[in-house]
Scaffold this active site. Structure first.
Site, mmCIF file in Angstrom:
data_model
loop_
_atom_site.group_PDB
_atom_site.id
_atom_site.type_symbol
_atom_site.label_atom_id
_atom_site.label_comp_id
_atom_site.label_asym_id
_atom_site.label_seq_id
_atom_site.Cartn_x
_atom_site.Cartn_y
_atom_site.Cartn_z
ATOM 1 N N SER A 35 -24.367 8.751 12.227
ATOM 2 C CA SER A 35 -25.370 7.707 12.441
ATOM 3 C C SER A 35 -25.470 7.283 13.903
ATOM 4 C CB SER A 35 -25.025 6.469 11.600
ATOM 5 O OG SER A 35 -23.821 5.875 12.073
ATOM 6 N N LEU A 85 -26.931 10.970 6.721
ATOM 7 C CA LEU A 85 -26.153 10.545 7.896
ATOM 8 C C LEU A 85 -24.660 10.761 7.661
ATOM 9 C CD1 LEU A 85 -28.041 7.285 8.932
ATOM 10 C CD2 LEU A 85 -28.284 9.595 9.873
ATOM 11 N N TYR A 133 -22.003 2.773 -10.310
ATOM 12 C CA TYR A 133 -21.857 2.115 -9.007
ATOM 13 C C TYR A 133 -21.479 0.656 -9.248
ATOM 14 C CZ TYR A 133 -24.490 5.997 -6.847
ATOM 15 O OH TYR A 133 -24.928 7.221 -6.408
ATOM 16 N N ARG A 178 -22.639 9.685 5.413
ATOM 17 C CA ARG A 178 -21.951 8.419 5.138
ATOM 18 C C ARG A 178 -21.639 7.635 6.417
ATOM 19 N NH1 ARG A 178 -20.507 12.478 2.085
ATOM 20 N NH2 ARG A 178 -20.842 12.286 -0.159
ATOM 21 N N GLY A 179 -22.558 7.707 7.346
ATOM 22 C CA GLY A 179 -22.414 6.972 8.590
ATOM 23 C C GLY A 179 -21.785 7.765 9.712
#
Length: 332
Positions: free
Chosen positions: A212, A206, A56, A208-209
């Protein structure tokens, strides 16, 4: 914060974990001071499970976590690290290296970047076709014996692979994408994990949004945001998926909670062996996500959610075709 145990051999952790990937990579620019403040807020709220990866931001995420833990009690954090993915200087992907010598090399760099003498859970991010999972787990078992790793985890593997790995050394948990619109693990993977006494850390709760409640059809993504490459965020697929979110919003509002909270609470309700990872990059999103821990879904709630978003309702695959090919968990 309630706690859950990752399998029969794994550590006891907070019922919600914090995924750190977006603080360094793949979701566009992040503000470092706010990222550290979010990690601090998570720790102060009782979150103990912190999930990172050595790839990352090509090591940046581990160093960020080191900085966030400076002055804190290291033993209060359960650090989960994924390894094995190969990157290039432009951030591209070059497969995985899981040779024993490579695993030991990855860990040496991780320990230095984190400023610690052990990793609590160490797991390959993806399998490598040229190294059997038994050999990978055997190498990790050596690192457990040496005290550099406390527990062995896996990520995105099939039920069959999980059995093979667990026969070599106990696996604490399997990290896999699991959400209202990613329910593939329910068929074989989750039952096998329960049978073997393997915990589940669910990422992408979620999506990746996407679910959400904050994503909109007109939202623009930058070139460094990999969601622009994901089928579920494109064209007619996005329209279909946002319609599912609208249906979920009706249920959430009737309960007096947000869409994100009810989506996370649904994952929490799938069983005490499952720990959702929330990917909040800012304190305001963390605060919202933490509210899910206080949401108890009734049978009527669960039935309504199931009717609004039945299994298989999502449009588009969770990764593009090339990335899907790397997922052992998706192989028949």
């Amino acid at each position: 914060m309630d706690t859950r145990t990752l399998g029969t051999t794994g550590p006891t952790v907070s019922a919600l974990g914090l995924g750190l990937m977006g603080m360094s990579d793949l979701y566009g620019a992040a503000e470092e001071a706010e990222s550290i403040a979010t990690i601090h807020a998570a720790l102060d709220a009782g979150i103990t499970l912190l999930d990172t990866g050595d790839f990352y931001g090509m090591g940046h995420n581990e160093m960020l976590l080191r900085d966030a833990l400076r002055g804190r009690n290291r033993d209060n954090a359960v650090i989960s690290v994924k390894f094995g993915a190969l990157r290039d200087v432009d951030g591209g992907w070059n497969g995985s290296d899981l040779r024993p010598v490579a695993i030991k090399n990855f860990l040496a760099y991780t320990l230095r970047r984190l400023g610690t003498d052990h990793v609590d859970i160490y797991r390959p991010a993806r399998l490598a076709p040229d190294v059997p999972v038994e050999e990978v787990v055997g190498t990790l078992a050596e690192l457990v014996e040496a005290g550099h790793v406390r527990h062995i985890g896996l990520s995105e593997v099939s039920a069959e692979t999980l059995r093979r790995a667990h026969a070599v050394h106990p696996i604490s948990d399997l990290q896999i994408e699991y959400s209202l619109i990613s329910r593939g693990p329910e068929a074989e993977i989750l039952p096998t994990a329960r049978e073997l006494g393997v915990g589940i850390t669910a990422y992408g709760v979620l999506s990746r949004g996407l679910i959400s409640g904050h994503w909109t059809a007109g939202r623009q993504t930058t070139g460094t945001d990999f969601r622009s490459q994901l089928p579920r965020f494109a064209g007619a697929n996005l329209d279909r998926n946002l319609a599912l979110v609208d249906a979920l919003r009706v249920i959430a509002e009737a309960r007096g909670v947000t869409v994100a909270q009810i989506a996370i609470a649904w994952v929490l309700a799938r069983g005490a062996t499952i720990v959702p990872l929330i990917g909040a990059r800012r304190r305001e999103r963390l605060t919202e996500a933490l509210g899910a821990a206080t949401v108890t879904l009734t049978d009527a709630d669960l039935a309504a959610i199931e009717a609004a978003i039945p299994a298989g309702a999502a449009a588009g695959s969770r990764y593009d075709e090339a990335q899907m090919a790397f997922l052992d968990s998706e192989r028949a």
